[in-house]
Design a protein around this motif. Structure first.
Motif, PDB file in Angstrom:
ATOM      1  N   PHE A 601      48.365 -86.344 -24.533  1.00 33.57           N
ATOM      2  CA  PHE A 601      48.556 -85.912 -23.022  1.00 33.57           C
ATOM      3  C   PHE A 601      47.287 -85.140 -22.579  1.00 33.57           C
ATOM      4  N   ASN A 605      49.166 -80.462 -20.563  1.00 31.61           N
ATOM      5  CA  ASN A 605      50.226 -81.067 -20.496  1.00 31.61           C
ATOM      6  C   ASN A 605      50.742 -81.186 -22.316  1.00 31.61           C
ATOM      7  N   THR A 688      53.388 -86.700 -19.087  1.00 34.22           N
ATOM      8  CA  THR A 688      53.866 -85.348 -19.931  1.00 34.22           C
ATOM      9  C   THR A 688      55.033 -86.014 -20.906  1.00 34.22           C
ATOM     10  N   TRP A 689      55.699 -85.046 -21.674  1.00 39.21           N
ATOM     11  CA  TRP A 689      56.635 -85.267 -22.768  1.00 39.21           C
ATOM     12  C   TRP A 689      57.771 -86.071 -21.952  1.00 39.21           C
TER      13      TRP A 689
END
Length: 1009
Positions: A601, A605, A688-689
């Motif tokens: 990322f 992030n 992001t995750w």
């Protein structure tokens, strides 16, 4: 690598020196016999307690009065073991002072036999707030399957195993935990072996002590972003204090293919091919004389009738296995050594038969340096060798399933020299990129020599910091793995010919492929990777005022993988904290937190914070239940938490990337070479995750000391799923961009039951487990304007979309009055579809859900019966509530392809019989498309493993100076119950596009010293 194997060989010799020392001690030490009694806290004698001394050199069992006698020295340590009681270690001097040994009962689910593995800690089952299942070595060792992954089928609730057959030494088995999490693929769990991610195929079943399935948020979060789909936590065997075991195992057998596809012979093929031409309004291709020639086999050159499967494959594969294990230790050091040879294969009957020979070595050592420092070293190595034909196995089975029996004579006498045998060829052999004579290519097309080398090392320290802070300890270790896969070989060619005939007489030959010999082998493929890992752990374990127990672990670990040829290493780093609190042995609370970092990322992030929490209440400890004789144990638990993952993100998706390895030409003669660039994808810095919010509610219970039950409900919500945006027009370059968009909810229930007991000397155990799960798109990337019946959103992930088939057209009037089907010309015998949207035409807009690909139910059944020295173990598993799409070449026979026996189910316009569409020699887009016609129930049950064994009576084994002699026979994949009879419902491409499933029968002997 060579140094590693030298170390392994040296380590392997240690136990032999150790055993020699023991026997030397036995001769030099003065032994005397002591007699004592074992009782419980109330003074009641305990029968069948096992007592061992001097690392297992001598052992004894208590009688009905709890009395035993045993030879000891003045310095011996005695070990007392009994199921349901805490193990006890006593010096001889203590027993001589008081010959009555008191053993305390273990609290339910809190004894030695109830220990379970969690990330970075061993604990007892009663203190677990999450959802886990454990598969012990006693279960794993009963199977004769080489691949550990296949052994796991049906062994634990929530662990779903779909076996996919592969060539010897390879694995294609598909695993998931609790069903589909984000898509129909990419649901594989993380596999941790002795603290680091490693392939489970690297291990032999005999090396494994336990496999723990981590399913809920609290149990798996400490392993970081790769653990989001669940974890298989594998612990290999280690040495045991004050016990000694030398074990040898030899096993031989055979493996037989099952559910192989069946195809028509040449006469039946020619008959059906003429039928296909008749259906198309064409004249017959084969005359009756041709068909009679095929059937009577009057001329094998003019009328070849080749069963390629029978010609090119054997009727079985061989199986052989030899194992030596050494295990033992004392207070200062413990060791475990395993040396295994496993070989099987030999299914190909021509050329270099695919046979795997694998050698595994493992040495696990634990050493107590002093009272506050311990060290451990684990070294494992594997070497595998297998030689194959140059043609890949998948390609071989594709050709076996596609070459018509009358396509060419495999061999025939040279018309110019009758004493010379030459090879036939298909008509298009001179146009194909590879030779078409399967037999000749297996024999003369070249070979490959495959070598696999693997090495694994763990080195670590355990420190007790109790002298500084009571209950404080630390642990640190490093890991290093190396893998190398090398293929060398040579690709050769052979001369092949098409026979030429005049009035059915062989008059000549036409050369189609030319012989080419290669003298030297060359490197074909080379793969290598290295894994590094370091781990640091600070633990606190303390009991306050007898009622308060606190266990806490602060963990940091990093793993790094370097792949040969890749400029980007795969690096993950995780900081995690787990705190488990138990109040008064009945209330349990746990808080887990993890900070995960990833380089996939953009800055800002890269780190994510993810917490989980769990609660459990041991209700059986309450006064209103504690004295209930029918209830042994009852725990109610719940957990929830948030996890994150970067598993599905490629590197640098957060920035635009270009491919500069291209060029174009300019100038009058295109002589000027100009470098150009192509956009690979548009960067998205906001990526992001991907996240998973998970809830688990469950209960564990034991009744009447014979029935156990385990129930869990789970609800997992996966969101911010990585989704490609592919709706850009090709006018502006068709750019590809990714975003966090999709979401999926997967929920279900698990149930496991086991009933066990004894009737005299007869012991029985019957266990079953099942899971029901369903995953649904809550947010999907459906195209704008798509009809609701075709949208994924709100429907299961595994939905099959297709047309609803009403049957087949049986008359021209039926075709004329039916809405127009936009898939080409329609004839009698073609598939008739339902007009879902009630317009005047049937097309893709009439597609709707017609089935589901993934089983809603998966279940397992395990039975163990024992009487005196006899033992019978059975293990089976199955799947239900899912559909199979019959769309491979065995079912879809188009144009001039090879015909399977399933062709008899096709529609015959002459008789009006047949459920499936008419045969055709032309492309038919109407019949061969996704529709309910080709859907079948995939429900099945398989008896996966069976073992019957007999152990010689102990007095006979003792006379042979042995602890155990066991004779056994084992089988796997013994039968299948399914409505699908021709192919295997677990994987219908088995035997068609790759290796088939095999049924194995083996026998052997196990000797323990």
């Amino acid at each position: 690598m060579k140094t590693l194997y030298i170390y392994i060989i040296l380590m392997l010799l240690l136990p032999f020196f150790s055993e020699s020392n023991i026997y030397a001690q036995k001769k030099s030490k003065q032994y005397s016999e002591i007699t004592a009694k074992v009782v419980d806290k109330e003074g009641n004698p305990i029968q069948s307690v096992k007592i061992t001394v001097d690392e297992g050199l001598f052992e004894s069992f208590t009688d009905k009065q709890g009395v035993f006698s045993l030879k000891v020295t003045n310095n011996s340590t005695l070990v007392f073991d009994m199921l349901g009681y805490d193990s006890k270690y006593l010096e001889v001097s203590a027993i001589k002072q008081n010959p009555v040994v008191i053993m305390e009962k273990s609290i339910p689910y809190g004894g030695v036999e109830d220990k379970v593995e969690l990330p970075f800690r061993e604990t007892v089952a009663r203190e677990v707030v999450g959802a886990i299942s454990t598969i012990g070595e006693d279960i794993i060792s009963k199977s004769n399957q080489m691949n550990v992954l296949n052994i796991l089928s049906g062994k634990a609730p929530g662990l779903n195993v779909s076996q996919v057959p592969a060539e010897p030494g390879r694995s294609a088995t598909i695993l998931n935990i609790r069903g589909l999490s984000r898509s129909t693929t990419d649901n594989a769990p993380l596999i941790i072996i002795d603290g680091i991610e490693r392939p489970l195929e690297d291990l032999t079943p005999e090396e494994i002590e336990s496999i723990t399935v981590l399913k809920d948020a609290t149990s798996k979060i400490l392993y970081g972003p790769k653990a989001v789909n669940g974890v298989l936590l594998v612990k290999t065997k280690r040495g045991i204090k004050y016990k000694r075991e030398r074990q040898f195992n030899i096993e031989f057998g055979a493996q037989l293919p099952v559910r192989m596809p069946e195809y028509l012979n040449s006469a039946d093929y020619a008959t059906m091919y003429n039928q296909a031409r008749f259906n198309d309004g064409l004249s017959p291709y084969y005359t009756q004389a041709d068909i009679d020639g095929y059937r009577m086999k009057t001329n094998s050159i003019l009328y070849p009738d080749v069963d390629f499967h029978k010609l090119c494959l054997n009727d079985h594969m061989s199986y052989r296995k030899a194992i030596a294990q050494f295990r033992g230790g004392n207070e200062a050091a413990q060791y475990y050594v395993n040396a295994t040879y496993a070989g099987y294969g030999g299914y190909e009957a021509i050329g270099n038969s695919n046979t795997s020979n694998k050698f595994n070595l493992r040495v696990n050592l634990d050493y107590k340096v002093n009272d506050w420092l311990k060290a451990f070293v684990d070294i494992a190595g594997q070497m595998e060798f297998y030689t194959t034909n140059y043609m890949l196995a998948d390609e071989l089975f594709f050709r076996l399933s596609s070459h018509r029996p009358n396509a060419y004579p495999v061999r025939f006498s040279d018309p110019e020299n009758s004493e010379t045998e030459i090879y036939g060829a298909m008509e298009n052999a001179n146009l194909a990129s590879s030779r078409e004579n399967i037999y000749a290519e297996m024999l003369l097309g070249g070979s490959k020599e495959n070598t696999v080398r693997k090495g694994q090392t763990n080195i670590g320290l355990d420190l007790s910091l109790d002298r500084y802070v009571k209950g404080l300890s630390a642990k640190a270790y490093v890991t290093f793995d190396v893998y190398n896969y090398l293929v060398v070989g040579k690709n050769e060619n052979f001369s092949s010919y098409r026979p030429l005939f005049s009035k059915n007489s062989l008059i000549g030959k036409e050369l189609l492929t030319v012989e080419k010999k290669v003298s030297d082998k060359s490197r074909i493929e080379d793969q290598m990777y290295r894994n590094y890992g370091y781990f640091g752990q600070l633990s606190y374990d303390r009991i306050f005022r007898t009622k308060h127990q606190l266990k806490s672990d602060l963990v940091i670990f990093q793993s790094k993988r370097e792949n040969l040829g890749s400029s980007q290493d795969d690096v993950n780093r995780t900081f995690a904290l787990r705190t488990n609190y138990v109040y008064n042995k009945k209330w349990i609370a746990e808080l887990d937190m993890a900070v995960m970092g990833s380089s996939r990322f953009a800055k800002g992030n890269r780190y994510g914070y993810f917490p989980t929490v769990g609660l459990a209440w041991i209700a059986s400890e309450e006064k209103f239940l504690k004295d209930k004789e029918w209830l042994d144990f009852l725990k109610i638990k719940a957990s929830t938490g948030l996890l994150g993952t970067d598993n599905y993100f490629d590197f640098f998706l957060f920035e635009s990337r270009w491919n500069t390895n291209q060029s174009t030409h300019f100038g009058p003669k295109l002589e000027e070479d100009i470098n150009t660039s192509t956009l690979v994808h548009v960067g998205n810095p906001d990526l992001t995750w991907e996240k998973s919010f998970e809830i688990n509610i469950g209960a564990e219970a034991s009744f009447l000391n014979c029935l156990t039950a385990n129930f869990n409900y789970f609800n997992n919500y996966r969101y911010d799923i990585l989704t490609p945006i592919t709706s850009f027009s090709s006018i502006n370059g068709g750019e590809l961009m990714y975003r966090n968009y999709g979401s999926v909810r997967n929920q279900g229930i698990e149930l496991a039951l086991e009933y066990s007991g004894n009737i005299g000397k007869f012991h029985y155990s019957i266990g079953g487990n099942t899971i029901w799960s369903k995953a649904v798109y809550e947010k999907a990337d459906d195209m704008e304007g798509l009809p609701s019946n075709r949208k994924k959103e709100g429907k299961p992930l595994d939905t099959y979309f297709g047309l609803m088939a009403e049957g087949l057209f049986k008359s021209k009037d039926e075709i004329a009055t039916h809405p127009v089907q936009d898939f080409g010309p329609i004839q009698i015998g073609d598939v008739k579809y339902t007009n879902i949207n009630n317009d005047s035409r049937i097309n893709e807009n009439d597609m709707l859900p017609i089935g589901n690909e993934y089983p809603r139910f998966q279940f397992g059944l395990n039975i163990n019966l024992a009487y005196k020295g006899f033992e019978l173990s059975l293990s089976g598993s199955g799947m239900a509530q899912y559909d199979i799409y019959l769309n491979n070449s065995y079912y879809w026979m188009r144009e001039d392809q090879k015909y399977s026996t399933f062709v008899k189910e096709y529609f015959n316009p002459s008789t009006g019989e047949g459920k499936f569409p008419r045969l055709s020699t032309q492309q038919n887009q109407n019949n061969y498309r996704s529709s309910s016609l080709w859907m079948r129930s995939g429900n099945f049950f398989k008896l996966r493993d069976a073992m019957f064994s007999y152990s010689l009576p102990q007095n006979i084994a003792n006379k042979m100076t042995l602890k155990q002699v066991k004779l056994f026979v084992r089988g796997s994949n013994l039968f299948t119950i399914s409505s699908i009879k021709d192919l295997d419902p677990e994987y219908i491409d088995a035997g068609v596009t790759g290796y088939p499933f095999f049924r194995s029968f083996t026998g052997g002997i196990n000797v323990v010293f």
